[in-house]
Design a protein around this motif. Structure first.
Motif, mmCIF file in Angstrom:
data_model
loop_
_atom_site.group_PDB
_atom_site.id
_atom_site.type_symbol
_atom_site.label_atom_id
_atom_site.label_comp_id
_atom_site.label_asym_id
_atom_site.label_seq_id
_atom_site.Cartn_x
_atom_site.Cartn_y
_atom_site.Cartn_z
ATOM 1 N N GLY A 139 0.820 -1.209 0.000
ATOM 2 C CA GLY A 139 0.000 0.000 0.000
ATOM 3 C C GLY A 139 0.848 1.250 0.000
ATOM 4 O O GLY A 139 2.082 1.198 -0.029
ATOM 5 N N THR A 144 3.649 1.544 -5.946
ATOM 6 C CA THR A 144 3.509 0.171 -5.457
ATOM 7 C C THR A 144 3.639 -0.881 -6.559
ATOM 8 O O THR A 144 3.823 -2.057 -6.259
ATOM 9 C CB THR A 144 2.145 -0.018 -4.785
ATOM 10 O OG1 THR A 144 1.108 0.183 -5.764
ATOM 11 C CG2 THR A 144 1.944 0.971 -3.637
ATOM 12 N N LEU A 185 -2.822 -2.542 -2.887
ATOM 13 C CA LEU A 185 -3.918 -1.712 -2.394
ATOM 14 C C LEU A 185 -3.792 -0.244 -2.794
ATOM 15 O O LEU A 185 -4.614 0.569 -2.380
ATOM 16 C CB LEU A 185 -3.996 -1.799 -0.859
ATOM 17 C CG LEU A 185 -4.403 -3.153 -0.271
ATOM 18 C CD1 LEU A 185 -4.375 -3.076 1.247
ATOM 19 C CD2 LEU A 185 -5.773 -3.571 -0.764
ATOM 20 N N CYS A 186 -2.772 0.092 -3.568
ATOM 21 C CA CYS A 186 -2.597 1.488 -3.959
ATOM 22 C C CYS A 186 -3.822 1.985 -4.715
ATOM 23 O O CYS A 186 -4.307 1.316 -5.633
ATOM 24 C CB CYS A 186 -1.372 1.642 -4.842
ATOM 25 S SG CYS A 186 -1.030 3.341 -5.338
ATOM 26 N N LEU A 243 -3.319 1.646 7.588
ATOM 27 C CA LEU A 243 -3.014 0.338 7.033
ATOM 28 C C LEU A 243 -1.951 -0.362 7.878
ATOM 29 O O LEU A 243 -2.057 -1.556 8.174
ATOM 30 C CB LEU A 243 -2.545 0.463 5.587
ATOM 31 C CG LEU A 243 -2.102 -0.845 4.911
ATOM 32 C CD1 LEU A 243 -3.249 -1.852 4.863
ATOM 33 C CD2 LEU A 243 -1.578 -0.566 3.502
#
Length: 510
Positions: A139, A144, A185-186, A243
């Motif tokens: 993330g 990423t 998760l970017c 996160l």
């Protein structure tokens, strides 16, 4: 004054939202809007590989793309264009990839019928929570893509799945695996737009579906402003810290200032186990300076008193460091250095991350999917070590919202180029309610490059094509670096075709 075609000022009528299904049932029969977009393709492939019923709509320009071919091969049913009829009555949810400010019949139809409409981030959170096996998350605000692809390759044991924003060359961005799951998760996965002043953001209400992933290991790649996802660095830091706190173990690369700040934030109370990776001996995973071998990097990492070496075929010090962070994460996840090295021996780089598109007339074309100004600057600087000739950068800025917020930084990011050719900003909008920010990018690029070295392409029947304009500028030994994710993704092959048709230039640079 032209009419502004936006459905964000008047929302479509909605029925009362149906109670959201829980568990895997929510994504059992998913329709993805923009299924070939970066990030969305990986999600579609992962769902399909688990035997779920997946449909998706795609841009007409993408119907013959490699991404569309991969989706069809995975039995994802694709429809072309945006049409309310694409939302079938048997769907359990609709997933979209960003803030939509133009009328969108599929999203409007889903809302009107009470279907749960999930942003991609929500869908990822739901499936991560329901996966039931170790989750390894990458993330941060940006940067990423390489780390996630290298990490997936380092952990690829035949039982590890992944959902990536971009695949490794020769691989796919989504694959099932019952042992563990690697997820990028970017949020920086597609061309998103922000609503203009005075209008509503078209963000459908999503009842009872948002969950925060709880990864066993999280790698935070970067934390800085990245509009329109993070309007300032504080917002990016908060997201990265949240996160990190949700993970059992967090890996923080000390070469990123944002990750350093997250490290400081985590020290104020008990939380996850923190593993630092950096170019200093005090880091938990010490990275010795990556060594460029001409076609790959020799990466040397010292972990728990032992030194390990890996050869990874990527280009640019920044991508090499991202690979180091990924390898450190794989080590933290329990993989042996020997096994990681064996798996990375078959790694061929990341699709459109400074990968070579081809060579014609002794002119080499490389592709970059960079969006953030720092990524653009790093890729342009890396291109310099790949040629003895000039570096000609063809930049397609991503989105009106992003380009407006980062125009000056984007212009300055081109300082390492010899020439810069600016394509129109990539945007799904057909009617603009704001000034075109490309002028600001050009104005910022001209002082460091020189007024004659920054060109703005104006597309009209009276002008040569963009490919022809670049072909006229390029000479033997030059490198053309094409940066962008819209038309830029198809620019390189078209430029190579143009160079092949026009014949080889006969003169070198003086």
């Amino acid at each position: 004054m032209p009419e502004t075609l936006m459905d964000t000022t008047v929302r479509p009528p909605k029925k009362s939202a149906k109670p959201a299904p829980t568990g895997p049932g929510l994504l059992a029969k998913t329709h993805l809007v923009g299924a070939t977009e970066s990030g969305m393709e990986g999600l579609a492939l992962w769902l399909a590989s688990r035997g779920l019923d997946v449909t998706g709509s795609i841009d007409p320009a993408h119907q013959d793309s490699p991404a569309a071919d991969r989706l069809r091969a995975a039995d994802v049913e694709l429809t072309v264009g945006a049409d309310a009829g694409h939302i079938r009555n048997d769907r359990t949810a609709v997933v979209w990839s960003g803030a939509v400010v133009a009328p969108h019949p599929e999203l409007d139809r889903a809302q009107a019928t009470g279907l749960p409409v999930l942003a991609r981030a929500h869908a990822l959170a739901v499936l991560c929570e329901d996966f039931g096996h170790p989750l390894i998350a990458v993330g941060g605000s940006h940067g990423t893509t390489t780390a996630a692809a290298v990490l997936a390759a380092a952990l690829a044991d035949g039982r590890t799945g992944w959902i990536l924003n971009a695949p490794a060359v020769g691989s796919t961005p989504g694959q099932d695996g019952e042992r563990r799951l690697v997820v990028d998760l970017c949020p920086d996965a597609g061309t998103h737009e922000a609503a203009p002043p005075g209008s509503w953001s078209h963000r459908p209400n999503v009842p009872n579906v948002y969950q925060r992933p709880s990864p066993s290991v999280a790698l935070i790649a970067a934390a800085t402003m990245n509009s329109p996802h993070f309007e300032d660095t504080i917002e990016a830091l908060n997201a990265a810290t949240n996160l990190a706190r949700s993970a059992d173990t967090v890996v923080l690369p000390l070469w990123d200032n944002g990750a350093k700040i997250v490290h400081e934030r985590l020290s104020d109370r008990p939380g996850p186990t923190v593993v630092t990776v950096g170019l200093v001996e005090s880091a938990d995973v010490w990275v010795l300076k990556p060594r460029w071998l001409g076609e790959s990097y020799l990466l040397t990492l010292r972990h728990q008193g032992k030194q390990h070496q890996f050869i990874v075929p990527i280009v640019g010090d920044h991508h090499a460091l991202a690979a180091c962070a990924a390898i450190a994460t794989a080590l933290v996840a329990g993989e042996s250095a020997k096994t990681i090295a064996e798996r990375l021996a078959g790694f061929k780089g990341v699709e459109r991350s400074l990968t070579e598109a081809g060579t014609q007339a002794r002119i080499t074309v490389r592709d970059s999917r960079a969006r953030h100004p720092q990524e653009v600057a790093d890729d342009v600087a890396a291109a310099r070590m790949l040629t003895e000739g000039n570096v000609i950068v063809v930049l397609e800025p991503d989105g009106i919202a992003r380009t407006s917020a980062h125009a000056v930084e984007l212009g300055k990011a081109l300082v390492s180029a010899d020439r810069a050719v600016l394509l129109p900003v990539a945007t799904p909008l057909t009617v603009l309610n704001a000034p075109d920010p490309l002028d600001a990018v050009v104005n910022a690029a001209r002082p460091p490059l020189g007024a004659s070295k920054a060109h703005r392409v104006r597309l009209s029947p009276c002008e040569p094509s963009a490919e022809q304009q670049v072909a006229d500028l390029a000479k033997p030994r030059d490198l053309v670096l094409v940066i962008g994710t819209g038309q830029a993704a198809r620019f390189g092959p078209r430029l190579l075709e143009r160079l092949a048709r026009t014949g080889s230039p006969t003169t070198d640079h003086p």
